[in-house]
Design a protein around this motif. Structure first.
Motif, short mmCIF file in Angstrom:
data_model
loop_
_atom_site.label_atom_id
_atom_site.label_comp_id
_atom_site.label_asym_id
_atom_site.label_seq_id
_atom_site.Cartn_x
_atom_site.Cartn_y
_atom_site.Cartn_z
N ALA A 92 0.86 -1.19 0.00
CA ALA A 92 0.00 0.00 0.00
C ALA A 92 0.89 1.23 0.00
CB ALA A 92 -0.91 0.00 1.23
N SER A 93 0.33 2.36 -0.32
CA SER A 93 1.09 3.60 -0.35
C SER A 93 1.43 4.06 1.07
CB SER A 93 0.28 4.70 -1.05
OG SER A 93 -0.84 5.06 -0.25
N ARG A 94 2.39 4.95 1.15
CA ARG A 94 2.75 5.55 2.44
C ARG A 94 1.54 6.25 3.04
NH1 ARG A 94 7.08 8.64 1.02
NH2 ARG A 94 8.65 7.35 1.99
N GLU A 95 0.78 6.95 2.20
CA GLU A 95 -0.39 7.68 2.67
C GLU A 95 -1.46 6.74 3.23
OE1 GLU A 95 2.09 10.01 0.10
OE2 GLU A 95 1.12 8.09 -0.32
N ALA A 96 -1.65 5.61 2.57
CA ALA A 96 -2.63 4.63 3.07
C ALA A 96 -2.17 4.06 4.41
CB ALA A 96 -2.81 3.50 2.05
N TYR A 97 -0.88 3.83 4.56
CA TYR A 97 -0.33 3.32 5.82
C TYR A 97 -0.55 4.33 6.95
CZ TYR A 97 3.08 2.06 9.38
OH TYR A 97 3.69 1.77 10.58
N ILE A 98 -0.21 5.58 6.68
CA ILE A 98 -0.35 6.63 7.70
C ILE A 98 -1.82 6.82 8.06
CG2 ILE A 98 -0.03 9.09 8.20
CD1 ILE A 98 2.57 7.42 8.20
N ALA A 99 -2.71 6.80 7.06
CA ALA A 99 -4.14 6.95 7.33
C ALA A 99 -4.63 5.82 8.23
CB ALA A 99 -4.92 6.98 6.02
N GLN A 100 -4.16 4.60 7.99
CA GLN A 100 -4.58 3.47 8.83
C GLN A 100 -4.05 3.62 10.26
OE1 GLN A 100 -6.85 1.01 7.94
NE2 GLN A 100 -6.81 0.82 10.15
N LEU A 101 -2.82 4.13 10.40
CA LEU A 101 -2.29 4.39 11.75
C LEU A 101 -3.17 5.41 12.48
CD1 LEU A 101 1.59 4.65 11.27
CD2 LEU A 101 0.31 2.82 12.41
N MET A 102 -3.62 6.42 11.75
CA MET A 102 -4.47 7.45 12.36
C MET A 102 -5.81 6.84 12.79
SD MET A 102 -3.47 10.55 9.77
CE MET A 102 -4.51 11.80 10.49
N LEU A 103 -6.38 5.99 11.95
CA LEU A 103 -7.64 5.34 12.31
C LEU A 103 -7.46 4.41 13.50
CD1 LEU A 103 -8.99 4.58 8.73
CD2 LEU A 103 -9.95 6.19 10.40
N ASP A 104 -6.33 3.70 13.54
CA ASP A 104 -6.04 2.82 14.68
C ASP A 104 -5.91 3.64 15.96
OD1 ASP A 104 -6.07 0.70 12.92
OD2 ASP A 104 -3.89 0.41 12.93
N ALA A 105 -5.28 4.82 15.86
CA ALA A 105 -5.14 5.68 17.03
C ALA A 105 -6.51 6.16 17.51
CB ALA A 105 -4.24 6.87 16.71
N LEU A 106 -7.41 6.46 16.57
CA LEU A 106 -8.77 6.87 16.95
C LEU A 106 -9.49 5.76 17.69
CD1 LEU A 106 -10.19 8.87 13.91
CD2 LEU A 106 -9.75 9.71 16.23
N ASP A 107 -9.22 4.52 17.31
CA ASP A 107 -9.85 3.39 18.00
C ASP A 107 -9.42 3.30 19.46
OD1 ASP A 107 -11.27 2.63 15.76
OD2 ASP A 107 -9.82 1.10 15.14
N LEU A 108 -8.27 3.88 19.80
CA LEU A 108 -7.77 3.86 21.17
C LEU A 108 -8.40 4.95 22.04
CD1 LEU A 108 -3.96 3.34 20.46
CD2 LEU A 108 -5.63 1.61 21.15
N ALA A 109 -9.01 5.93 21.39
CA ALA A 109 -9.57 7.06 22.13
C ALA A 109 -10.84 6.65 22.85
CB ALA A 109 -9.87 8.21 21.16
N GLY A 110 -11.03 7.23 24.02
CA GLY A 110 -12.29 7.00 24.74
C GLY A 110 -13.45 7.57 23.96
N SER A 111 -13.21 8.69 23.32
CA SER A 111 -14.22 9.34 22.49
C SER A 111 -13.59 9.70 21.15
CB SER A 111 -14.75 10.60 23.17
OG SER A 111 -15.49 11.38 22.25
N ARG A 112 -14.00 9.02 20.10
CA ARG A 112 -13.47 9.34 18.77
C ARG A 112 -13.77 10.78 18.41
NH1 ARG A 112 -12.47 4.65 15.01
NH2 ARG A 112 -12.73 6.16 13.36
N ASP A 113 -14.99 11.23 18.76
CA ASP A 113 -15.37 12.61 18.43
C ASP A 113 -14.44 13.62 19.10
OD1 ASP A 113 -17.45 11.56 16.98
OD2 ASP A 113 -19.01 12.12 18.40
N ALA A 114 -14.15 13.41 20.38
CA ALA A 114 -13.27 14.33 21.10
C ALA A 114 -11.87 14.32 20.50
CB ALA A 114 -13.23 13.97 22.58
N ALA A 115 -11.39 13.13 20.14
CA ALA A 115 -10.06 13.04 19.54
C ALA A 115 -10.03 13.73 18.18
CB ALA A 115 -9.65 11.57 19.40
N LEU A 116 -11.08 13.56 17.39
CA LEU A 116 -11.15 14.24 16.08
C LEU A 116 -11.18 15.75 16.24
CD1 LEU A 116 -13.59 11.93 14.11
CD2 LEU A 116 -11.22 12.46 13.51
N VAL A 117 -11.95 16.24 17.20
CA VAL A 117 -12.03 17.68 17.43
C VAL A 117 -10.66 18.20 17.86
CG1 VAL A 117 -13.01 19.46 18.94
CG2 VAL A 117 -14.50 17.74 17.90
N ARG A 118 -10.01 17.50 18.76
CA ARG A 118 -8.67 17.91 19.22
C ARG A 118 -7.69 17.93 18.05
NH1 ARG A 118 -6.36 18.42 24.68
NH2 ARG A 118 -4.18 18.77 24.22
#
Length: 126
Positions: free
Chosen positions: A72-98
């Motif tokens: 996969a592309s570097r961008e696809a890899y980084i995007a997946q890391l970001m989504l994985d990090a969101l999964d760790l948040a207690g609140s995805r909405d709060a993490a996205l706003v931050r």
């Protein structure tokens, strides 16, 4: 998604920095690109083998050698890391706003345009 170690990242950078239309590379190609690190050929071979096992690279046998390319592309890899990090948040909405509040004006414009394009595509579909 698997986080990459320092050497894995260096190997992936070699693969990602190549023209996507270019032919897949051999272990020797990658070792030569990383010659400033003084890595043994077998070390590079092991790292590529592990990256193949993790699904980060695809490989194909060509004669006696394996040829590698990014799965996969570097961008696809980084995007997946970001989504994985969101999964760790207690609140995805709060993490996205931050996150949204931490980006630069230009980055915010890029996000806004991407979200607008996504919304318009969804409207056309449905």
């Amino acid at each position: 998604m698997t986080r990459l170690g320092d050497l894995e990242r260096a190997v992936m950078d070699v693969l990602w920095d190549r023209d996507p239309a270019a032919a897949p590379v051999t272990v020797r190609d990658v070792a030569e690109a990383l010659q400033d690190r003084n890595l043994a050929y077998t070390t590079v071979m092991t790292v590529l083998d592990r990256l193949a096992g993790k699904g980060m690279v695809s490989r194909e046998r060509a004669g006696r050698a394996w040829h590698y390319q990014p799965a996969a592309s570097r961008e696809a890899y980084i995007a997946q890391l970001m989504l994985d990090a969101l999964d760790l948040a207690g609140s995805r909405d709060a993490a996205l706003v931050r996150f949204a509040r931490s980006v630069t004006g230009t980055e915010a414009e890029v996000l806004r345009a991407a979200l607008t394009d996504q919304a318009q595509a969804a409207d056309r579909r449905g």
